[in-house]
Design a protein around this motif. Structure first.
Motif, mmCIF file in Angstrom:
data_model
loop_
_atom_site.group_PDB
_atom_site.id
_atom_site.type_symbol
_atom_site.label_atom_id
_atom_site.label_comp_id
_atom_site.label_asym_id
_atom_site.label_seq_id
_atom_site.Cartn_x
_atom_site.Cartn_y
_atom_site.Cartn_z
ATOM 1 N N VAL A 121 0.862 -1.354 0.081
ATOM 2 C CA VAL A 121 -0.006 0.234 -0.142
ATOM 3 C C VAL A 121 0.902 1.125 0.025
ATOM 4 O O VAL A 121 0.446 2.157 -0.603
ATOM 5 N N PHE A 122 1.944 1.151 0.822
ATOM 6 C CA PHE A 122 2.765 2.567 0.761
ATOM 7 C C PHE A 122 3.292 2.880 -0.604
ATOM 8 O O PHE A 122 3.373 3.660 -1.070
ATOM 9 N N MET A 126 2.277 5.708 -3.213
ATOM 10 C CA MET A 126 3.266 6.552 -4.023
ATOM 11 C C MET A 126 3.045 6.701 -5.438
ATOM 12 O O MET A 126 2.977 7.881 -5.863
ATOM 13 N N PRO B 91 -6.472 8.198 -4.300
ATOM 14 C CA PRO B 91 -6.190 8.916 -3.119
ATOM 15 C C PRO B 91 -7.576 9.495 -2.332
ATOM 16 O O PRO B 91 -7.528 9.496 -1.059
ATOM 17 N N ILE B 94 -8.554 6.488 -0.030
ATOM 18 C CA ILE B 94 -7.424 6.307 1.129
ATOM 19 C C ILE B 94 -7.719 7.085 2.286
ATOM 20 O O ILE B 94 -7.808 6.780 3.592
ATOM 21 N N VAL B 95 -8.132 8.600 2.064
ATOM 22 C CA VAL B 95 -8.437 9.504 3.041
ATOM 23 C C VAL B 95 -9.702 9.068 3.572
ATOM 24 O O VAL B 95 -9.907 9.042 4.910
ATOM 25 N N PRO B 108 0.328 3.367 5.897
ATOM 26 C CA PRO B 108 1.031 3.259 4.621
ATOM 27 C C PRO B 108 0.445 4.277 3.707
ATOM 28 O O PRO B 108 0.876 4.416 2.589
ATOM 29 N N GLY B 109 -1.016 4.015 3.646
ATOM 30 C CA GLY B 109 -1.714 4.949 2.489
ATOM 31 C C GLY B 109 -1.390 6.241 2.669
ATOM 32 O O GLY B 109 -0.971 6.969 1.586
ATOM 33 N N ILE B 110 -1.600 7.008 3.648
ATOM 34 C CA ILE B 110 -1.424 8.435 3.652
ATOM 35 C C ILE B 110 0.184 8.811 3.762
ATOM 36 O O ILE B 110 0.271 9.754 2.906
ATOM 37 N N GLY B 111 0.773 8.061 3.995
ATOM 38 C CA GLY B 111 2.270 8.155 4.375
ATOM 39 C C GLY B 111 2.868 7.898 2.724
ATOM 40 O O GLY B 111 3.582 8.864 2.360
ATOM 41 N N GLY B 112 2.456 7.096 2.064
ATOM 42 C CA GLY B 112 2.736 6.949 0.484
ATOM 43 C C GLY B 112 2.298 8.079 -0.226
ATOM 44 O O GLY B 112 3.091 8.652 -1.104
ATOM 45 N N LEU B 113 1.120 8.582 -0.024
ATOM 46 C CA LEU B 113 0.740 9.838 -0.625
ATOM 47 C C LEU B 113 1.514 10.919 -0.505
ATOM 48 O O LEU B 113 2.036 11.421 -1.493
ATOM 49 N N TYR B 114 2.066 11.263 0.806
ATOM 50 C CA TYR B 114 2.968 12.089 1.044
ATOM 51 C C TYR B 114 4.492 12.131 0.574
ATOM 52 O O TYR B 114 5.015 12.886 -0.038
ATOM 53 N N ALA B 115 4.639 10.867 0.663
ATOM 54 C CA ALA B 115 6.166 10.245 0.016
ATOM 55 C C ALA B 115 5.963 10.844 -1.547
ATOM 56 O O ALA B 115 7.050 11.416 -2.069
ATOM 57 N N GLY B 116 5.023 10.223 -2.162
ATOM 58 C CA GLY B 116 4.939 10.585 -3.644
ATOM 59 C C GLY B 116 4.844 12.114 -3.840
ATOM 60 O O GLY B 116 5.489 12.648 -4.901
ATOM 61 N N ALA B 117 4.148 12.855 -3.033
ATOM 62 C CA ALA B 117 4.165 14.372 -3.244
ATOM 63 C C ALA B 117 5.530 14.995 -3.169
ATOM 64 O O ALA B 117 5.835 15.780 -3.900
#
Lengths: 170, 161
Positions: A121-122, A126, B91, B94-95, B108-117
């Motif tokens: 999911v992480f 991303m 996205p 996820i939220v 991991p969901g919101i973490g991954g979105l932030y990492a991508g941003a």
């Protein structure tokens, strides 16, 4: 705002932006929609259609009344508490309110193999954010917001999205 | 306050539509459960009709248009669709899913979105062309609506089998 008078005046007055052809088309669509809703209501759950229709109306209100498209992926690129960040915060609260009212709110870790699921999911989240940034929006900010104002790119995005998604799940 | 209210309504509709469940998203790409297509189709129909009605009745003079960049949107769309089909998330879900108590969406969901941003902050992408489809918008919307209605009929038929 300009007032357009009675219906017959609207038909004859292209200055109001509505022509007879437009009205005929609108009537055709409305008749088709009414027929389909009647057909569906007899046979199936209307839930996804009603929720989706409500979302379309919500997005239309946001675009017309406030001049804002609704997008989630953009919120993560902000460095301050701006409009999109507040929308995203609201979406979190909405999920909380809705699941609580439906008696479904509970803390769950993951459906299968927590460790593997969390890593994937992480990584995939991303990819979602990166690809949304490349395309200029996600399902909400590009596919739906763009599609409903007839932006050609939104339809390209949706076609690519479904094609690729079906391919990887084959 | 207004964006918060819009977001709350958005989150409630996503959850009530069933889309915070990742099975629903995966199901559409497996061609088993078409909830997402029905949801998006209905939203497009109601949304485009409402926006166009507001424009035609001159309640508003203009609405914001998402810019078009064909190549970027084809590539981005394909990547996005693949990630969506594999994770069962987008996205928005996820939220909203994090709000329903799903820790896989929250951490991991919101973490991954932030990492991508964070990754994308290094790049500046060209802004696209804010064009809409040529010709009569009502004609396109009529076509969109009829296609959606025909689509809904076959989706319901397909799901029952």
């Amino acid at each position: 705002m300009q007032t357009c008078g009675s219906d017959s005046a609207v038909l004859a007055a292209p200055v109001c932006g509505v022509s007879g052809l437009d009205l005929a088309l609108a009537a055709m669509v409305a008749a088709g929609a009414a027929g389909t809703i009647w057909y569906l209501a007899r046979r199936t759950s209307l839930r996804p259609y009603l929720a989706g229709g409500g979302l379309g109306l919500l997005f239309a209100i946001s675009e017309t009344a406030f001049g804002r498209t609704v997008g989630i992926s953009g919120a993560f690129q902000q460095r301050a508490v701006t409009w999109p960040v507040l929308v995203a915060a609201g979406v979190f609260a909405g999920g909380l309110i809705s699941s609580t009212l439906s008696g479904r709110w509970r803390v769950t870790t993951a459906p299968i193999g927590t460790r593997h699921r969390w890593l994937s999911v992480f990584f995939l989240a991303m990819v979602l954010e990166i690809s949304a940034a490349i395309a200029g929006g996600c399902t909400s900010g590009l596919a739906l917001s763009g599609g409903m104002v007839l932006a050609p790119g939104a339809f390209v995005f949706m076609a690519a999205m479904f094609a690729a998604g079906v391919l990887v799940r084959r | 306050m207004i964006p918060l209210v819009i977001g709350i309504a958005f989150g409630i509709l996503l959850d009530q539509g069933g889309l915070t469940r990742h099975e629903k998203i995966v199901g559409v790409f497996r061609l088993r459960d078409f909830t997402l297509l029905k949801f998006l189709g209905a939203a497009l129909v109601v949304g485009s009709l409402s926006v166009q009605a507001a424009l035609s009745l001159q309640l508003v003079s203009a609405v914001p248009v998402t810019p078009t960049r064909f190549l970027a949107q084809a590539i981005g769309g394909a990547l996005f669709g693949a990630a969506m089909a594999l994770s069962g998330f987008c996205p928005g879900t996820i939220v909203a899913g994090a709000g329903t108590g799903r820790l896989d969406a929250l951490i991991p969901g919101i973490g991954g979105l932030y990492a991508g941003a964070l990754v994308m902050r290094r790049f500046t992408l060209p802004s696209g062309n804010p064009a809409t489809l040529p010709g009569s918008h009502w004609l396109w919307i009529a076509l969109l609506c009829e296609l959606a209605l025909i689509g809904f009929y076959f989706l319901e038929k397909g799901e029952r089998q």
